[in-house]
Write an enzyme that holds these catalytic residues in place. Structure first.
Site, PDB file in Angstrom:
ATOM      1  CD  GLU B  76      12.975 -21.481  -8.708  1.00  0.00           C
ATOM      2  OE1 GLU B  76      12.166 -20.863  -9.449  1.00  0.00           O
ATOM      3  OE2 GLU B  76      12.799 -21.610  -7.478  1.00  0.00           O
ATOM      4  CB  CYS B 102       7.313 -23.417  -5.401  1.00  0.00           C
ATOM      5  SG  CYS B 102       7.209 -23.809  -7.153  1.00  0.00           S
ATOM      6  CB  ALA B 180       0.454  14.388   1.648  1.00  0.00           C
ATOM      7  CD1 TRP B 196      -1.407  21.067  -6.325  1.00  0.00           C
ATOM      8  CD2 TRP B 196      -1.967  19.178  -5.283  1.00  0.00           C
ATOM      9  NE1 TRP B 196      -2.159  20.307  -7.205  1.00  0.00           N
ATOM     10  CE2 TRP B 196      -2.515  19.147  -6.582  1.00  0.00           C
ATOM     11  CE3 TRP B 196      -2.197  18.097  -4.433  1.00  0.00           C
ATOM     12  CZ2 TRP B 196      -3.283  18.076  -7.053  1.00  0.00           C
ATOM     13  CZ3 TRP B 196      -2.953  17.036  -4.908  1.00  0.00           C
ATOM     14  CH2 TRP B 196      -3.483  17.037  -6.212  1.00  0.00           C
TER      15      TRP B 196
END
Lengths: 385, 385
Positions: B76, B102, B180, B196
């Site tokens: 703001e 705020c 993963a 990998w």
């Protein structure tokens, strides 16, 4: 090829590109149409899906046809009949066909002869016929003075005929292994319950795949434990018109009141553990595409024998932490020896994802998994993570 | 709300839709711009990402601003400064802002006061501020006679501030668990090698996520075994500008020559096994978003405590058949008690797929997994497959 006009100032490459563009565009466009026509044929059954478009000398489509399944006219015959029914003389036309016209006498006469008899001037084809019984069509055509061009949209043609070509080239069915697992690779919870890990969209998709294959196989243990019906069902619970052959592999008998003996495709129980024998028997029954739905013992045996051509992995956003995994010991001890597939397609189905992955290297003969090389080091170097 | 004109033949619904369409369209358009501005701010750090657009009385944007991170002006204030710097008096403008202004004195003054002092006529906001320290901005504005409208594009605002809102509402960081795995849920082969499983695109993506979070955690066992650096790296191996706090959880010491002590974010070793305490300590350090990268022991503990808000599952088209799974025993014995997430996004990354799935039901307090209900029967009925 037509030469560039004498005295043209344009370099040869430009000249070539401007030679007969309308016709070459017309041929490619006709091949796309022929492929789309072919795809309207049944994906199951012993015969390949084939489409054919006839072009007049100016490249305009004048008739088309496709093969609707065993016992019906081949695509070339259908296209010639379509031309004649509308009073078009096929003499001098160009036939654009997805597969090399056959040269054998099956339930219908050889297509190569039909094209010669019709006076077709040229033939463009996507894929040559590897079938020793049917091959020779291009030679027949050329011997009759017809100009034959091969390899037009060959990749698309190979994709369309993937299962059939594999079966003809290798003498065994194309094997698709279906897995439906949690994100941690489990096919059931610790107490054996598994209905349902995946959601309704994934299950509906799996049924549409069943309706496209020639046969579905499960191990006899799974047949006993799960009492599956192995039918291809629509989302309202009805049966698809095509029901695949239901195959049970292994020594355990199929109970008399098993769902496998209920409405659906024929039941074939093969109390045989040698996968090469099994696949050979199925090939003799003209099974081109076999879908394997489990359980883990059968899946593991097929993977270890390296006869899985495609994975259909339905993965749900679910974690179980315990329970059986879809795949058992493959003899893989280090990451470089992993069974690696190449992703062909990823589709979201509701909350689940379907990963379609294919054999990375085409093979013609089954090999044990440990003999496979995939170009990765078996002892990876220490790299940062 | 403006009433429909007296005597209008149109039904009320139509009349409502035609009231001030230009202005309401302008506000929504400005909010989309404010959200896009907010997204230009850093996704990490203690402060929320906020954007602000000022509209003149005709609904035309005259200035905009966003928050660039702790210690810089709030959105703001930035928008008001931008207006003044171009000679625009903000008096009478409408402020469209993604988060309730705020009302507290931090490193900058309260934004609500700044808007009042500037003479702004109206404020539209997407999300109310749940922060007890900062809340009260709307009340301050209304007390000064400013018209405040809440909930404009609230869903988009919630999504943008997802991690921050979660941290403020629950008092603990938003926890993203990265997995993963192979398609059979393994994170390494039988000999422990794992580099990998996933491919380079998936690994590069994981590094961009690291560059967006406040902290990355691993268990101390993983820290010892894998010697990870836990840095956020670009594809050419350089370090991203933002490096997350590196957190090691568990009793084992981090060796003096560990990569975790090398270049990268600060290292925090918490020899603490109580996850509520751990998350509380991280919240005190203003960690809003915690990425957990393993190993299985830590992942399992977080899942069993039901404090995982989001899964990032990178799945590779690889089968291992043996080796450790990413998740250990969760106390789930039957399918109805599975830890189920809701898929938010599916992305193909090379041969791999990233499945982003979120907690199905928002919770404010950690619960053990066995206490969770997800509406599924614990004893599934026997259904056909």
């Amino acid at each position: 090829m037509t030469k560039a006009p004498q005295g043209s100032a344009a370099p040869q490459q430009t000249a070539q590109r401007t030679v007969r563009p309308a016709v070459s565009t017309a041929v490619e466009s006709a091949m796309r149409r022929a492929l789309a026509l072919a795809a309207q044929g049944p994906p199951h059954g012993p015969n390949p899906r084939v489409g054919c478009v006839l072009l007049d000398p100016d490249g305009r489509p004048v008739a088309e046809g496709f093969h609707r399944g065993a016992g019906t006219p081949h695509a070339e015959a259908a296209a010639l009949a379509a031309a004649r029914s509308r009073g078009v003389d096929p003499r001098g036309t160009t036939a654009v066909v997805t597969l090399e016209p056959c040269a054998h006498h099956g339930r219908t006469g050889p297509c190569a002869d039909a094209l010669v008899d019709a006076g077709v001037a040229a033939v463009h084809l996507a894929v040559s016929d590897p079938n020793p019984v049917a091959a020779g069509g291009a030679a027949t055509l050329r011997a009759a003075g017809i100009e034959v061009t091969t390899g037009t949209l060959a990749d698309e043609g190979e994709e369309l005929l993937r299962h059939w070509l594999h079966a003809v080239r290798t003498g065994r069915p194309y094997v698709t292994l279906k897995l439906a697992t949690s994100l941690d690779g489990r096919v059931a919870a610790a107490d054996g319950t598994s209905r349902w890990i995946t959601g309704p969209q994934a299950r509906a998709h799996a049924h549409t795949v069943r309706a496209q294959v020639d046969a579905i196989a499960v191990g006899s243990g799974t047949a006993l434990t799960d009492d599956p019906s192995l039918t291809a069902r629509t989302i309202d619970g009805g049966l698809f018109e095509h029901q695949p052959l239901r195959v049970v592999l292994g020594r355990s008998a199929v109970p008399g009141d098993a769902r496998l003996r209920g409405p659906g495709g024929p039941l074939l129980h093969l109390p045989e553990h040698d996968l090469a024998v099994v696949l050979g028997l199925l090939a003799e029954r003209e099974v081109r595409h076999l879908l394997v739905e489990g359980g883990p013992t059968l899946a593991t045996a097929l993977l270890a024998a390296d006869v899985v051509d495609e994975l259909h992995a339905y993965v749900a956003p679910v974690l179980l932490g315990a329970g059986p995994t879809g795949v058992g010991d493959l003899g893989v001890t280090t990451i470089g020896a992993a069974a690696r597939f190449t992703t062909h397609d990823v589709t979201r189905l509701g909350d689940d994802v379907l990963m379609v992955a294919r054999r990375t290297q085409p093979v013609t003969n089954p090999q044990p998994a440990h003999a496979r090389q995939n170009g990765r080091p078996s002892r990876p170097t220490k790299e940062e993570i």
